[in-house]
Design a protein around this motif. Sequence first.
Motif, mmCIF file in Angstrom:
data_model
loop_
_atom_site.group_PDB
_atom_site.id
_atom_site.type_symbol
_atom_site.label_atom_id
_atom_site.label_comp_id
_atom_site.label_asym_id
_atom_site.label_seq_id
_atom_site.Cartn_x
_atom_site.Cartn_y
_atom_site.Cartn_z
ATOM 1 N N ALA A 22 42.096 28.468 -5.942
ATOM 2 C CA ALA A 22 41.391 27.508 -5.083
ATOM 3 C C ALA A 22 42.264 26.286 -4.833
ATOM 4 O O ALA A 22 42.311 25.771 -3.706
ATOM 5 C CB ALA A 22 40.057 27.106 -5.723
ATOM 6 N N LEU A 32 39.246 31.251 0.705
ATOM 7 C CA LEU A 32 38.166 30.462 0.104
ATOM 8 C C LEU A 32 36.863 31.246 0.063
ATOM 9 O O LEU A 32 36.099 31.152 -0.905
ATOM 10 C CB LEU A 32 37.985 29.150 0.869
ATOM 11 C CG LEU A 32 39.123 28.145 0.711
ATOM 12 C CD1 LEU A 32 38.913 26.952 1.637
ATOM 13 C CD2 LEU A 32 39.260 27.696 -0.734
ATOM 14 N N ALA A 36 34.945 32.081 -3.361
ATOM 15 C CA ALA A 36 33.529 31.734 -3.558
ATOM 16 C C ALA A 36 32.747 32.961 -4.021
ATOM 17 O O ALA A 36 31.930 32.870 -4.947
ATOM 18 C CB ALA A 36 32.939 31.177 -2.265
ATOM 19 N N LYS A 59 30.614 26.168 -8.225
ATOM 20 C CA LYS A 59 31.934 26.240 -7.601
ATOM 21 C C LYS A 59 31.881 27.063 -6.318
ATOM 22 O O LYS A 59 32.483 26.695 -5.304
ATOM 23 C CB LYS A 59 32.962 26.827 -8.571
ATOM 24 C CG LYS A 59 33.328 25.878 -9.692
ATOM 25 C CD LYS A 59 34.294 26.528 -10.664
ATOM 26 C CE LYS A 59 34.600 25.605 -11.838
ATOM 27 N NZ LYS A 59 35.531 26.234 -12.788
ATOM 28 N N LEU A 63 32.512 25.692 -2.395
ATOM 29 C CA LEU A 63 33.445 26.303 -1.440
ATOM 30 C C LEU A 63 32.747 26.647 -0.133
ATOM 31 O O LEU A 63 33.287 26.399 0.955
ATOM 32 C CB LEU A 63 34.104 27.532 -2.056
ATOM 33 C CG LEU A 63 35.115 27.247 -3.163
ATOM 34 C CD1 LEU A 63 35.620 28.539 -3.778
ATOM 35 C CD2 LEU A 63 36.273 26.415 -2.647
ATOM 36 N N SER A 66 32.182 23.525 1.906
ATOM 37 C CA SER A 66 33.392 23.062 2.596
ATOM 38 C C SER A 66 33.741 23.979 3.766
ATOM 39 O O SER A 66 34.197 23.512 4.811
ATOM 40 C CB SER A 66 34.565 22.938 1.622
ATOM 41 O OG SER A 66 35.021 24.199 1.206
#
Length: 125
Positions: A22, A32, A36, A59, A63, A66
């Motif tokens: 990452a 990404l 994820a 986490k 991701l 984003s």
Amino acid sequence: PGSLPIRQKLLQRGVGQLDQLAKESGGNPKLLDELAQGYYQLGEMPDSSLAEIEGNRRKGIALYQSLLEKEPDNLNYRILLAQGWLRLSDSQKIMGNLNNALEYARLSNSILETAVLKKPENFDY
């Protein structure tokens, strides 16, 4: 019998590798997305503590958040983000945090409602 410490070490190593990838992803959306999903999968592994499960789910959620900032119309990212919040809701229920569980379930529902409103033709009713 006796393999639990080994499995836990492998899980920790897997998380460490995902974390490193990452950091090195350079914002590559495909990578990404895969990372994820990897975090989500690690969040489903037996022998993980609830804290580890929740950490991995968070986490994956981060991701997808984003990714959606960069591609707000990506239906797949939106659905996977909603699934992440729903999974996080489940772990909160197990931990007895019912207010958080309800909040995360509502957030998941809201994300899916937005997806349906944006592109109703993509859903069967």
